[in-house]
Design a protein around this motif. Sequence first.
Motif, mmCIF file in Angstrom:
data_model
loop_
_atom_site.group_PDB
_atom_site.id
_atom_site.type_symbol
_atom_site.label_atom_id
_atom_site.label_comp_id
_atom_site.label_asym_id
_atom_site.label_seq_id
_atom_site.Cartn_x
_atom_site.Cartn_y
_atom_site.Cartn_z
ATOM 1 N N PRO A 3 45.167 33.463 -8.982
ATOM 2 C CA PRO A 3 44.772 32.538 -7.911
ATOM 3 C C PRO A 3 45.444 32.827 -6.565
ATOM 4 N N LEU A 4 46.673 33.316 -6.587
ATOM 5 C CA LEU A 4 47.366 33.595 -5.336
ATOM 6 C C LEU A 4 47.116 35.010 -4.837
ATOM 7 N N ALA A 5 46.587 35.860 -5.693
ATOM 8 C CA ALA A 5 46.253 37.235 -5.323
ATOM 9 C C ALA A 5 44.918 37.588 -5.977
ATOM 10 N N PRO A 6 43.821 36.992 -5.497
ATOM 11 C CA PRO A 6 42.520 37.193 -6.159
ATOM 12 C C PRO A 6 41.936 38.574 -5.883
ATOM 13 N N TYR A 7 41.069 38.986 -6.786
ATOM 14 C CA TYR A 7 40.264 40.175 -6.560
ATOM 15 C C TYR A 7 38.934 39.689 -5.990
ATOM 16 N N PHE A 8 38.546 40.229 -4.855
ATOM 17 C CA PHE A 8 37.314 39.811 -4.212
ATOM 18 C C PHE A 8 36.175 40.734 -4.661
ATOM 19 N N ALA A 9 35.464 40.293 -5.677
ATOM 20 C CA ALA A 9 34.370 41.070 -6.242
ATOM 21 C C ALA A 9 33.087 40.833 -5.456
ATOM 22 N N LYS A 10 32.277 41.872 -5.379
ATOM 23 C CA LYS A 10 30.954 41.735 -4.772
ATOM 24 C C LYS A 10 29.994 41.208 -5.834
ATOM 25 N N VAL A 11 29.055 40.366 -5.408
ATOM 26 C CA VAL A 11 28.039 39.835 -6.316
ATOM 27 C C VAL A 11 26.925 40.866 -6.423
ATOM 28 N N LYS A 12 26.659 41.322 -7.668
ATOM 29 C CA LYS A 12 25.590 42.298 -7.906
ATOM 30 C C LYS A 12 24.241 41.607 -8.024
ATOM 31 N N SER A 13 24.211 40.485 -8.756
ATOM 32 C CA SER A 13 22.941 39.766 -8.918
ATOM 33 C C SER A 13 23.214 38.323 -9.315
ATOM 34 N N VAL A 14 22.252 37.478 -8.991
ATOM 35 C CA VAL A 14 22.312 36.057 -9.338
ATOM 36 C C VAL A 14 20.934 35.657 -9.843
ATOM 37 N N VAL A 17 19.313 30.167 -14.457
ATOM 38 C CA VAL A 17 19.013 30.089 -15.877
ATOM 39 C C VAL A 17 18.215 28.826 -16.185
ATOM 40 N N THR A 18 18.524 27.740 -15.505
ATOM 41 C CA THR A 18 17.862 26.463 -15.763
ATOM 42 C C THR A 18 16.572 26.340 -14.952
ATOM 43 N N PRO A 19 15.619 25.530 -15.432
ATOM 44 C CA PRO A 19 14.379 25.311 -14.664
ATOM 45 C C PRO A 19 14.676 24.665 -13.310
ATOM 46 N N ALA A 20 13.805 24.876 -12.346
ATOM 47 C CA ALA A 20 13.993 24.358 -10.986
ATOM 48 C C ALA A 20 14.125 22.841 -10.952
ATOM 49 N N ASP A 21 13.478 22.139 -11.889
ATOM 50 C CA ASP A 21 13.530 20.679 -11.880
ATOM 51 C C ASP A 21 14.695 20.122 -12.705
ATOM 52 N N TYR A 22 15.530 20.985 -13.255
ATOM 53 C CA TYR A 22 16.693 20.541 -14.034
ATOM 54 C C TYR A 22 17.743 20.039 -13.075
ATOM 55 N N GLU A 23 18.409 18.915 -13.393
ATOM 56 C CA GLU A 23 19.330 18.291 -12.441
ATOM 57 C C GLU A 23 20.558 19.138 -12.137
ATOM 58 N N LYS A 24 20.990 19.988 -13.047
ATOM 59 C CA LYS A 24 22.126 20.859 -12.789
ATOM 60 C C LYS A 24 21.637 22.290 -12.696
ATOM 61 N N GLN A 25 22.249 23.023 -11.790
ATOM 62 C CA GLN A 25 21.873 24.414 -11.621
ATOM 63 C C GLN A 25 22.871 25.286 -12.373
ATOM 64 N N ILE A 26 22.382 26.013 -13.360
ATOM 65 C CA ILE A 26 23.215 26.954 -14.102
ATOM 66 C C ILE A 26 22.702 28.341 -13.760
ATOM 67 N N ILE A 27 23.625 29.217 -13.386
ATOM 68 C CA ILE A 27 23.219 30.550 -12.969
ATOM 69 C C ILE A 27 23.897 31.615 -13.824
ATOM 70 N N HIS A 28 23.249 32.765 -13.895
ATOM 71 C CA HIS A 28 23.831 33.960 -14.491
ATOM 72 C C HIS A 28 24.174 34.861 -13.312
ATOM 73 N N MET A 29 25.456 35.227 -13.197
ATOM 74 C CA MET A 29 25.895 36.025 -12.067
ATOM 75 C C MET A 29 26.554 37.298 -12.584
ATOM 76 N N GLU A 30 26.222 38.412 -11.967
ATOM 77 C CA GLU A 30 26.865 39.676 -12.295
ATOM 78 C C GLU A 30 27.715 40.102 -11.110
ATOM 79 N N LEU A 31 28.965 40.454 -11.410
ATOM 80 C CA LEU A 31 29.913 40.860 -10.376
ATOM 81 C C LEU A 31 30.234 42.340 -10.513
ATOM 82 N N CYS A 32 30.502 42.986 -9.411
ATOM 83 C CA CYS A 32 30.903 44.385 -9.412
ATOM 84 C C CYS A 32 32.428 44.439 -9.473
ATOM 85 N N LEU A 33 32.963 44.947 -10.556
ATOM 86 C CA LEU A 33 34.411 45.064 -10.733
ATOM 87 C C LEU A 33 34.877 46.509 -10.603
ATOM 88 N N GLU A 34 33.999 47.365 -10.141
ATOM 89 C CA GLU A 34 34.290 48.791 -10.006
ATOM 90 C C GLU A 34 35.555 49.021 -9.182
#
Length: 156
Positions: A3-14, A17-34
């Motif tokens: 937390p005090l020394a984070p790695y700033f990863a780039k977002v590869k894709s987002v 996962v949930t339907p558009a009308d679902y009250e909570k938004q759940i996402i699948h995110m891929e990060l670049c850790l290269e």
Amino acid sequence: YGPLAPYFAKVKSVKRVTPADYEKQIIHMELCLEGSNISYKPGDAFGVLPENSADLVGKILSYLGEDGSKCFTTSEQLNSIQTPCSIKDALSLHCDLTSPPKKTLLRMLAESCGEEKEKASLLEMISTAGKERYRKEILEGQPNLLDIFQAYPSCK
């Protein structure tokens, strides 16, 4: 990394996962850790340290009549906040300004209202009798902190 020394990863894709009308938004995110030497296995956890938009932070500071340069310290460690910390940095990096406010925050804001009518309105909304109103205006309406300040201008 931490937390005090984070790695700033780039977002590869987002991908949502949930339907558009679902009250909570759940996402699948891929990060670049290269190049980070970080590896994850199924079940591992990681933290996301988002930053609030500079525009939203600026509007909240303006509403409060602050430029954000004042600094504060705390007597105890609060999450990952290192003090002294400026108000602008606290709002930018350490506060959730975009989620609907919880009842405890609305209660604190009610106590700071200069107008009795606004105070009563907020207190009613967070009471047992105001359960339906809280659901509609806050949970379904999804106001952010600035929206609440604008709706209750005497609360500062």
